[in-house]
Scaffold this active site. Structure first.
Site, PDB file in Angstrom:
ATOM      1  N   ASP A 264       0.870  -1.175   0.000  1.00  0.00           N
ATOM      2  CA  ASP A 264       0.000   0.000   0.000  1.00  0.00           C
ATOM      3  C   ASP A 264       0.915   1.235   0.000  1.00  0.00           C
ATOM      4  O   ASP A 264       2.139   1.131   0.151  1.00  0.00           O
ATOM      5  CB  ASP A 264      -0.960  -0.014   1.201  1.00  0.00           C
TER       6      ASP A 264
HETATM    7  C1  NOJ Z   1      -4.045   3.979   0.181  1.00  0.00           C
HETATM    8  C2  NOJ Z   1      -5.233   3.073   0.321  1.00  0.00           C
HETATM    9  O1  NOJ Z   1      -5.169   2.386   1.558  1.00  0.00           O
HETATM   10  C3  NOJ Z   1      -5.349   2.050  -0.793  1.00  0.00           C
HETATM   11  O2  NOJ Z   1      -6.555   1.363  -0.650  1.00  0.00           O
HETATM   12  C4  NOJ Z   1      -5.249   2.725  -2.124  1.00  0.00           C
HETATM   13  O3  NOJ Z   1      -5.417   1.776  -3.157  1.00  0.00           O
HETATM   14  C5  NOJ Z   1      -3.906   3.418  -2.219  1.00  0.00           C
HETATM   15  N1  NOJ Z   1      -3.826   4.421  -1.173  1.00  0.00           N
HETATM   16  C6  NOJ Z   1      -3.668   4.063  -3.578  1.00  0.00           C
HETATM   17  O4  NOJ Z   1      -4.477   5.151  -3.755  1.00  0.00           O
END
Ligand code: NOJ
Length: 709
Positions: A264
């Protein structure tokens, strides 16, 4: 590995390999081709780093994507096309109801259909991978991200995880150029953050993780999801992104996931803040060992590229990661056509009439009717409506994660009701002056549109009081004094504590964030042209202090059953100041038609573990209008090796009935769904005595017993 990928890898330098394992956001790729952009400087990167990076997130649009890809290919030595990834969660430009709302539809086919539509739109916009579905099991409405989830039940979650992946990928193992690839997230257990606080610790036992939390991810993997994203949280004290046991043992070895694993956003770097890595190099090594192939935005892997003499272990790990990434790029056909999906024909379907019609249908199927006193609903077309509330004339109906969705092209409730009802009086003033009250007094019914804005759900929106703000409650109290029937329409991305609202409303419709066509769907529902089709995928608590409250909690040694003697007994699992009961239970939702179940039967009394139970039941529509129902089958294991929930959803079927129709419905329940994780952490089915209940929600129904030998 294909010959092509093999040869390509053999030509790559160590630095180029690490580049493929790095993902940067769109800001780094200035579309004017300038040498160094602000973000590059800030991150201490050179343009040479940029032209080795393997993927980019958060960019779309034919021109933008083509420009970036062409510029990149001109500059990169080996001309390996960039992968474009983005969060297309419940719609690209046509926005569907939020995932939690779609879960309320109890309709995997619909979820598959909406996913396929947004996948086609996203592919036409140049996206290759969407960071969806999110299948974190959720039980705490304080956590803002419940809006992205499928709710509190592992079976419903798994069915919808599978439907989403199949829909996104166009029912193909490898999506063609008209579809994007899915990336399931967040592995694993992110929905269990303590106290519902975003980015907080997760500390659940491995037994519980395996018994309830893993099945959603597993279903997505079995449906062929090609990518997985790690979670921000810890599991057993280690950040998931550096957790060898979680990623190598469970995800790769046990669940058999073979594709690229992406972190993430900055989750590798955050191991420093977690206090489990000393610096970015250390964090990078831990993530790599745990099996993370792509570093989203922490630049940690780029640090490894600066090593003069990488160890042979590091080289091996990097080679494995690069192989997975390049195999994936090849499978998407990017080497043959770096502009895959970008055809003007495809672009025409973005926000098309057809897509909007499905969005409207999806909003109808997701809306939950929670209360309908004296059958107030549906209303007649010429009934005089008084319309009030924060969301009455507000296009904020799309919800968080609706990136390309535009409020400017979202119809408001006021506009949809004015199109469909003869007399609508809209009061803009939220304070309700005497003149407003005077006008409202002359109406037949008042429609109050209340709720929380899109900014109050989604990532980073944890909330200690998931309820309607005081100002809006004050408005409802004023309305109550008019002695007119009140229909409250709720806009929310999470379950709310609704006590004063329930009391002060005659009709209560949960619209969630219904998407591009939610207002039109509401008009159809109010008029009775369509039945609200949703049933709750999460429990609605009665009191803040009950949270987390979910129907499938484990049995305790001192359960509160609810009969009289229980209520007098102090030493039971209960509160001294509140009931255990929710305001509305999982699976609950009303229709306009009156339906009933009878004659539930099982095809046998005794089964082998490999059998399926055929559950048959008669459903009757007593009304003169067509009906919609969700028949829900729950099971109860009398004695388990570990504790089990009292009841667990094991099958469901949504049915539509003609006026007065009587139908016998047969539902198949493969018994392997009753297998659970034992204390040796292995999932298996026990012989023994069981009960089964068929009903319209998680609290009542027709009971049968059976035995597995
Ligand atoms: C953080 C989020 O937790 C995740 O779900 C998302 O896909 C990413 N950012 C990218 O935007």
């Amino acid at each position: 590995m294909s010959q092509f990928v093999k040869e390509l890898i053999s030509k790559m330098t160590f630095t180029e390999k690490i580049g493929q394992m790095t993902q940067l956001s769109g800001d780094f790729f200035a579309s004017d081709n300038s040498a160094i952009t602000g973000p590059l400087q800030q991150a201490n990167l050179a343009t040479t780093d940029l032209y080795q990076v393997g993927s980019i997130l958060g960019v779309s649009g034919v021109d933008e994507v083509k420009k970036i890809q062409e510029n990149y290919l001109q500059h990169s030595r080996l001309k390996i096309p960039l992968l474009f990834m983005a969060d297309v969660v419940h719609g690209y430009r046509t926005i569907f109801p939020i995932p939690l709302a779609l879960a309320a539809s109890f309709d995997p086919q619909l979820v598959s259909q909406t996913s396929e539509i947004f996948s086609r739109e996203a592919a036409a916009g140049g996206v290759h991978v969407t960071f969806a579905p999110m299948v974190d099991l959720v039980r705490d409405p304080r956590w803002g991200r419940v809006m992205e989830a499928n709710g509190e039940d592992p079976f419903l979650n798994s069915e919808l995880a599978k439907a989403s992946v199949e829909g996104i990928q166009g029912q193909q193992k490898i999506p063609d150029a008209d579809h994007v690839a899915a990336c399931v997230k967040h592995f694993a257990g992110y929905g269990a953050v303590e106290a519902g606080r975003e980015y907080n610790t997760v500390d659940i036992s491995e037994w519980r993780l395996r018994d309830q939390y893993l099945s959603g991810y597993q279903a997505a993997i079995e449906a062929g999801v090609p990518l997985v994203m790690t979670a921000f949280n810890t599991f057993q004290g280690k950040p998931a992104t550096g957790n060898y046991h979680l990623m190598r043992d469970i995800l790769r070895r046990e669940l058999g996931f073979k594709g690229p694993l992406i972190s993430d956003w900055d989750a590798i770097g955050e191991m420093i803040a977690h206090g489990t890595a000393s610096d970015l190099q250390d964090a990078a090594q831990q993530a790599l060992k745990a099996g993370v192939d792509i570093d989203m935005m922490s630049m940690a892997y780029l640090k490894l590229a600066r090593r003069v003499h990488p160890s042979s272990e590091l080289v091996d790990l990097v080679n494995q990661a690069v192989e997975r990434i390049l195999n994936f790029k090849e499978s998407l056909g990017l080497f043959t056509d770096p502009n895959r999906g970008l055809h003007s024909e495809n672009e025409k379907q973005i926000f098309s009439t057809h897509n909007l019609e499905i969005a409207q249908q999806a909003a109808v199927e997701s809306t939950v009717l929670l209360k309908n006193k004296n059958n107030l609903l549906p209303l007649s077309k010429d009934c005089r409506l008084g319309l009030v509330g924060k969301f009455a004339d507000n296009p904020d109906l799309l919800g968080s994660w609706s990136w390309q969705g535009k409020m400017a092209e979202t119809q408001t409730i006021k506009s949809a009701l004015q199109e469909n009802f003869t007399k609508v009086s809209y009061i803009q003033n939220q304070q309700l002056q005497a003149v407003d009250l005077q006008l409202l007094k002359q109406q037949d019914v008042i429609v109050a549109c209340l709720g929380l804005s899109a900014q109050q759900s989604g990532e980073a929106t944890s909330m200690t009081h998931p309820q309607i703000p005081d100002q809006q409650l004050a408005l409802l109290r004023k309305l109550q004094q008019l002695n007119k029937p009140i229909i409250t329409v709720l806009i929310t991305g999470r379950p709310l504590v609704l006590n004063p609202i329930i009391k002060n409303s005659d009709g209560l419709l949960l619209l969630w964030f219904p998407g591009s066509r939610g207002a039109a769907a509401l008009a159809q529902i109010l008029l009775g042209e369509k039945e609200p089709g949703g049933r709750l995928p999460m429990t609605f608590p009665k009191d803040l202090g009950q949270i987390p409250l979910y129907y499938n909690n484990f049995r305790t040694g001192r359960p509160l059953v609810g009969d009289k003697s229980d209520l007098e007994n102090k030493y039971l699992s209960k509160y001294i100041d509140q009931e255990n009961q929710p305001a509305f239970c999982f699976g609950y939702g009303l229709g306009y038609a009156k339906t009933a179940l009878s004659e539930s039967k099982l095809d046998k009394k005794t089964y082998q573990s490999i059998d399926s139970i055929k559950v048959s039941v008669k459903i009757e529509n007593h009304s003169d209008i067509s009906a919609k129902q969700v028949i829900q089958v729950y099971c109860h294991q009398i004695v388990g090796e570990t504790v089990r929930p009292q009841w667990e959803l094991k099958a469901f079927q949504k049915v539509k009935l003609q006026p007065k129709e009587i139908r016998k419905v047969e539902i198949d329940l493969p018994l392997n769904r009753l297998a659970y994780v034992h204390s040796d952490l292995k999932r298996r089915l026990d012989p023994g005595n069981y009960c089964l209940r068929v009903g319209f929600d998680s609290q009542s129904g027709l009971r049968q017993s059976f035995k597995i030998i």
